[in-house]
Design a protein around this motif. Structure first.
Motif, mmCIF file in Angstrom:
data_model
loop_
_atom_site.group_PDB
_atom_site.id
_atom_site.type_symbol
_atom_site.label_atom_id
_atom_site.label_comp_id
_atom_site.label_asym_id
_atom_site.label_seq_id
_atom_site.Cartn_x
_atom_site.Cartn_y
_atom_site.Cartn_z
ATOM 1 N N ALA A 158 0.841 -1.206 0.000
ATOM 2 C CA ALA A 158 0.000 0.000 0.000
ATOM 3 C C ALA A 158 0.867 1.243 0.000
ATOM 4 N N THR A 159 0.292 2.303 -0.501
ATOM 5 C CA THR A 159 0.954 3.603 -0.450
ATOM 6 C C THR A 159 -0.129 4.659 -0.241
ATOM 7 N N ALA A 160 0.265 5.898 0.016
ATOM 8 C CA ALA A 160 -0.722 6.972 0.182
ATOM 9 C C ALA A 160 -0.392 8.072 -0.808
ATOM 10 N N LEU A 161 -1.401 8.566 -1.460
ATOM 11 C CA LEU A 161 -1.171 9.552 -2.523
ATOM 12 C C LEU A 161 -0.801 10.916 -1.954
ATOM 13 N N GLN A 162 0.245 11.462 -2.514
ATOM 14 C CA GLN A 162 0.565 12.870 -2.269
ATOM 15 C C GLN A 162 0.522 13.512 -3.658
ATOM 16 N N ASN A 163 -0.580 14.123 -3.950
ATOM 17 C CA ASN A 163 -0.833 14.533 -5.325
ATOM 18 C C ASN A 163 -0.204 15.900 -5.629
ATOM 19 N N ALA A 164 0.936 15.849 -6.319
ATOM 20 C CA ALA A 164 1.659 17.087 -6.627
ATOM 21 C C ALA A 164 0.824 18.006 -7.512
ATOM 22 N N ALA A 165 0.063 17.421 -8.432
ATOM 23 C CA ALA A 165 -0.742 18.237 -9.345
ATOM 24 C C ALA A 165 -1.779 19.040 -8.565
ATOM 25 N N GLU A 166 -2.381 18.380 -7.581
ATOM 26 C CA GLU A 166 -3.405 19.079 -6.787
ATOM 27 C C GLU A 166 -2.758 20.165 -5.912
ATOM 28 N N ILE A 167 -1.621 19.842 -5.326
ATOM 29 C CA ILE A 167 -0.914 20.836 -4.497
ATOM 30 C C ILE A 167 -0.548 22.043 -5.365
ATOM 31 N N ALA A 168 -0.094 21.754 -6.584
ATOM 32 C CA ALA A 168 0.319 22.824 -7.502
ATOM 33 C C ALA A 168 -0.868 23.709 -7.870
ATOM 34 N N GLN A 169 -1.980 23.080 -8.212
ATOM 35 C CA GLN A 169 -3.163 23.846 -8.611
ATOM 36 C C GLN A 169 -3.654 24.735 -7.471
ATOM 37 N N LEU A 170 -3.638 24.176 -6.263
ATOM 38 C CA LEU A 170 -4.089 24.976 -5.118
ATOM 39 C C LEU A 170 -3.148 26.155 -4.876
ATOM 40 N N ASN A 171 -1.859 25.899 -4.999
ATOM 41 C CA ASN A 171 -0.889 26.979 -4.808
ATOM 42 C C ASN A 171 -1.158 28.143 -5.755
ATOM 43 N N MET A 172 -1.374 27.815 -7.029
ATOM 44 C CA MET A 172 -1.575 28.885 -8.007
ATOM 45 C C MET A 172 -2.924 29.567 -7.805
ATOM 46 N N GLU A 173 -3.899 28.760 -7.436
ATOM 47 C CA GLU A 173 -5.236 29.321 -7.209
ATOM 48 C C GLU A 173 -5.193 30.341 -6.070
ATOM 49 N N TYR A 174 -4.551 29.947 -4.962
ATOM 50 C CA TYR A 174 -4.459 30.864 -3.821
ATOM 51 C C TYR A 174 -3.553 32.047 -4.140
ATOM 52 N N ALA A 175 -2.492 31.777 -4.890
ATOM 53 C CA ALA A 175 -1.563 32.863 -5.244
ATOM 54 C C ALA A 175 -2.320 33.968 -5.976
ATOM 55 N N GLU A 176 -3.154 33.569 -6.929
ATOM 56 C CA GLU A 176 -3.891 34.570 -7.700
ATOM 57 C C GLU A 176 -4.868 35.340 -6.815
ATOM 58 N N LYS A 177 -5.526 34.596 -5.922
ATOM 59 C CA LYS A 177 -6.484 35.262 -5.021
ATOM 60 C C LYS A 177 -5.773 36.286 -4.147
ATOM 61 N N VAL A 178 -4.615 35.899 -3.623
ATOM 62 C CA VAL A 178 -3.864 36.815 -2.756
ATOM 63 C C VAL A 178 -3.421 38.035 -3.561
ATOM 64 N N LEU A 179 -2.919 37.793 -4.766
ATOM 65 C CA LEU A 179 -2.395 38.893 -5.576
ATOM 66 C C LEU A 179 -3.497 39.852 -6.022
ATOM 67 N N ASN A 180 -4.687 39.300 -6.219
ATOM 68 C CA ASN A 180 -5.804 40.166 -6.629
ATOM 69 C C ASN A 180 -6.553 40.745 -5.448
ATOM 70 N N GLY A 181 -6.034 40.486 -4.249
ATOM 71 C CA GLY A 181 -6.641 41.073 -3.058
ATOM 72 C C GLY A 181 -7.914 40.399 -2.613
ATOM 73 N N GLU A 182 -8.162 39.190 -3.125
ATOM 74 C CA GLU A 182 -9.391 38.500 -2.720
ATOM 75 C C GLU A 182 -9.242 37.828 -1.363
ATOM 76 N N MET A 183 -8.016 37.586 -0.957
ATOM 77 C CA MET A 183 -7.800 37.044 0.388
ATOM 78 C C MET A 183 -6.398 37.409 0.857
ATOM 79 N N ASP A 184 -6.215 37.332 2.176
ATOM 80 C CA ASP A 184 -4.906 37.620 2.736
ATOM 81 C C ASP A 184 -4.091 36.324 2.717
ATOM 82 N N VAL A 185 -2.775 36.454 2.556
ATOM 83 C CA VAL A 185 -1.955 35.242 2.439
ATOM 84 C C VAL A 185 -2.037 34.367 3.699
ATOM 85 N N THR A 186 -2.226 35.001 4.845
ATOM 86 C CA THR A 186 -2.288 34.217 6.088
ATOM 87 C C THR A 186 -3.559 33.350 6.165
#
Lengths: 327, 447
Positions: free
Chosen positions: B382-410
């Protein structure tokens, strides 16, 4: 007279004595060490390292070195794997690996031989270039599903692993080259004194190109075996293997200043390191402690070898002085 | 903004706050952007015979004539054009020559670089985001890097730069310092060694640059030291956000299975990731918590660091199997090392019976393509998934929100789930890898 002969052989085969002593100590430390399977494992594990060490030895004997061999190994290995996956031909895969190995090393030779760039710098550059290409080509990901490609690294011929058989064949060729060809003798001459060698008619640039090309062939072959052993094309594989090769060569008595070195010494050097790693793993020694012990034993082995050889040379000088006095 | 991850995720206390005008505020906070525009204007103003003067002025180069040059100015001349009796005069002429060469070289370099002005014509500069990966030669980090690059392509307003620390803390420090110098709008950091990088991450925060730490999270305790209070120690570094996978949860998947599966008085070997690496240490801790504490009858025959590497694990396992005692389970902190260890026993009749079924268990983490293939073969339990694609997508999604002022980075605090991959569900994960081209459909040949 008898004592002189004995000390001559003791000095000549000092590295073999160190190896035999290690073998005995290891046999006493673990009952599993002498098992056929374990000895075969050591041989299998050392194949890639010894192939690299031969290339390093050729270069070090002639006064050069190669720091790019680990990266070139990885690059030629992943390209061989890709070639195999694209064509299904083992011969083409092998050819690709050898061609890449040679091409990278011809660049090394160009800068070292024609532009006079120190080998350390030129090959350090190639180390970065080759690793970068391997990572760029694969996107840093392992190449999987190798099919029958793995046979060259994991296959058996009778009771012997195929990589060990390949290594034996290469050893014979390298030994013959060093001891029975003018090229081999030229290497010692260039390493001993390049200007004197050139004055006596040896084309040193040509020798540099041939040396690096052979080093490239060995790196390519090692790359194929390495990837097949791991059942994956690993662009991040063999990091630091240049040090594995260099260590085996230096422990084996090859002089870093060039002009001195034997194939037997290199094989013994590699096996000393191999036995050491094996016994420490069998005893469950922590890998950090292993590094400390390995470092100390390497220094002690080389010190013993140098000391026994310096005794020999001082005896020769004393004998020469005696003869001069008699005259 | 839609999450394009194919798998479920859970959010820990995420809230989305729209802060109008913050985007402009961000630009205003970075005066270097104005300098860049000034450089571009100078280039655009270039006229034959005049541009060099403009550039020379811009670079602070004095005109010839006027006051005599100070003596110290001859130093570069001496260095680059040595020789000559009247070295001060000659040095000054050489300085001019050198500066002209430099000005022309810089003009050429600036002209060759893609000008952000093209984007400006379309309505504004893109946000400059830097991803500092721990290593390019690490399989998972490479997967994460390529996934982040792919994810960034979805965002027209983000210009992504990826750099690699090559698993070297010193290089990581330099790269993080460079991020301040280059005044990125947002930095995503994948630490190599949390404690070593924490002060540099804090420097980014102090410089006013939003930081998201990812795989692993940088904690406040990485900066201040461990207090023993879990709540304090597990708090994200002040001023930063995080997108990560929980290493304890990942390792617990295999560990909980192993409690039931490893035979009584079984013998196991443990392959560890690099010492000091947060995920490596936490996964190992999870095995203690969820397995070794509950199965005190189990003996650890051997345990060593294979540093996430397949080849190191192969060499270790080849020797360990000679130890005379049958190894009942391989416990590996990632799939890559598990794969290496499995290769060591693949052709060993003590470990693989004649019908091809293994008589050992093996557990990994990451759910890589290689791991999935091994599960399919029955060699990795057995193994457990650590999905790099999902982590990457979330990073960019949040990055854009932070940069556009939709949320604070914290407010960025998201952990992807770690579903278990085993013989029952492996096909669906293999299909994901076939779909993204990492595996071939026939499972044997094509890339």
């Amino acid at each position: 007279m008898k004592n002189d002969k004995l000390s001559y052989y003791l000095q000549k085969f000092s590295i073999l004595i160190v190896l035999a002593a290690m073998f005995l100590v290891c046999s006493c430390l673990s009952p599993y060490f002498l098992k056929t399977n374990n000895l075969m494992n050591i041989a299998r594990q050392l194949c890639v390292g010894i192939l690299i060490a031969y290339g390093e030895m050729i270069l070090i004997v002639s006064g050069f070195l190669d720091l790019s061999v680990g990266s070139v190994l990885a690059l030629s290995g992943v390209l061989a794997v890709s070639a195999y996956k694209a064509t299904g031909s083992m011969a083409l895969a092998l050819l690709a690996a050898l061609a890449v190995g040679v091409a990278c090393n011809l660049f090394n030779a160009l800068f070292v031989g024609n532009f006079g760039v120190p080998a350390f710098i030129a090959t350090l550059g190639m180390q970065q270039v080759a690793r970068g290409i391997a990572l760029y080509y694969t996107g840093g990901a392992n190449i999987l599903q190798l099919g029958k490609f793995v046979n060259i690294g994991q296959g058996m011929v009778g009771i012997l692993p195929l990589p060990v058989l390949i290594l034996i064949g290469v050893t014979v060729v390298i030994w013959y080259m060093f001891n029975h060809t003018s090229y081999g003798r030229n290497l010692y001459a260039i390493g001993g004194n390049r200007k004197a060698a050139e004055a006596s008619g040896i084309n040193s640039i040509r020798s540099i190109y041939i040396s690096y090309a052979i080093n490239g062939l060995l790196a390519g072959l090692a790359g194929v075996i390495f990837m097949a052993r791991n059942n994956a094309g690993l662009p991040n594989g063999a990091i630091g293997y240049e040090m594995t090769g260099l260590t085996a060569v230096i422990v084996g008595g090859t002089s870093f200043t060039g002009g001195v070195g034997t194939v037997m010494g290199t094989v013994c050097g590699a096996f000393i390191i191999g036995f050491l790693e094996n016994i420490m793993n069998l005893l469950g020694v922590n890998s950090y402690v292993q590094s400390v012990i390995q470092g100390l034993i390497i220094v002690l082995a080389v010190a013993f070898d140098i000391r026994s050889k310096s005794k020999k040379s001082s005896k020769v000088i004393m004998a020469a002085d005696d003869n001069a006095g008699k005259k | 903004m839609q999450c394009r991850g194919g798998l479920r995720r859970k959010s820990r206390g995420c809230s989305y706050m729209h802060r109008p005008g913050q985007g402009k505020l961000l630009l205003a906070q970075h005066p270097g952007r104005a300098n860049e525009q000034e450089e571009n204007r100078l280039l655009l103003d270039h006229r034959p015979g005049q541009g060099n003067q403009l550039l020379m002025q811009h670079l602070g180069v004095r005109r010839a004539g006027g006051k005599p040059p100070p003596a110290w100015l001859s130093l570069p001349g001496k260095i680059f054009f040595p020789g000559g009796k009247n070295f001060i005069k000659k040095g000054w002429r050489n300085v001019k020559k050198f500066n002209k060469i430099m000005a022309v070289a810089m003009a050429a370099a600036l002209a060759a670089a893609p000008m952000t002005a093209s984007f400006a014509e379309e309505g504004g500069d893109p946000y400059r985001v830097c991803f500092v990966a721990r290593a390019s030669a690490d399989t998972f980090a490479a997967w994460l890097t390529s996934s982040i690059q792919e994810a960034a392509e979805e965002y027209d307003d983000i210009e992504l730069t990826c750099v690699s620390g090559d698993a070297d803390d010193n290089k990581m420090a330099s790269l993080l310092e460079d991020c301040i110098t280059k005044e990125y709008d947002l930095v995503i950091v994948q630490s190599n060694n949390n404690a070593a990088q924490a002060p540099y991450v804090k420097n980014l925060v102090d410089a006013g640059i939003p930081v998201i730490t990812t795989n692993p999270t940088t904690h406040q305790s990485d900066l201040d030291g461990v207090t023993g209070d879990d709540e304090v120690d597990n708090a994200v570094l002040a001023g930063t956000g995080t997108v990560d996978a929980d290493p304890v949860e990942q390792a617990s998947r295999g560990a909980q299975r192993a409690v039931e599966e490893v035979p009584e008085n079984g013998n196991v070997v443990v392959l560890r990731g690099p010492s000091g690496n947060y995920h490596a240490e936490k996964r190992r801790e999870a095995w203690d918590t969820y397995f070794f504490s509950q199965r005190e009858d189990v003996t650890i025959l051997y345990e060593d660091y294979a540093n996430w590497n397949s080849d190191e694990a192969l060499n270790l396992m080849e020797t360990w199997v000679q130890g005379g005692t049958h190894i009942d389970a391989i416990i590996s902190m990632n799939d890559n090392m598990a794969a290496g260890a499995i290769e060591a026993v693949r052709n060993n009749t003590d470990y693989i019976s004649e019908d091809g079924t293994p008589n050992f268990l093996a557990y990994g983490v990451d759910g890589t393509a290689q791991g999935c293939l091994l599960v399919k073969e029955g060699l990795l339990t057995a193994t457990a998934l650590q999905n790099a694609a999902e982590i990457a997508q979330l990073n960019m999604e949040y990055a854009e929100k932070v940069l556009n002022g939709e949320m604070d980075v914290t407010e960025v605090n998201d952990f992807v789930e770690a579903p278990e991959i085993n013989a029952d569900n492996v096909d669906e994960y293999i299909q994901i890898y076939i779909d993204n081209g990492e595996l071939s459909a026939d499972g044997t040949m094509a890339e």
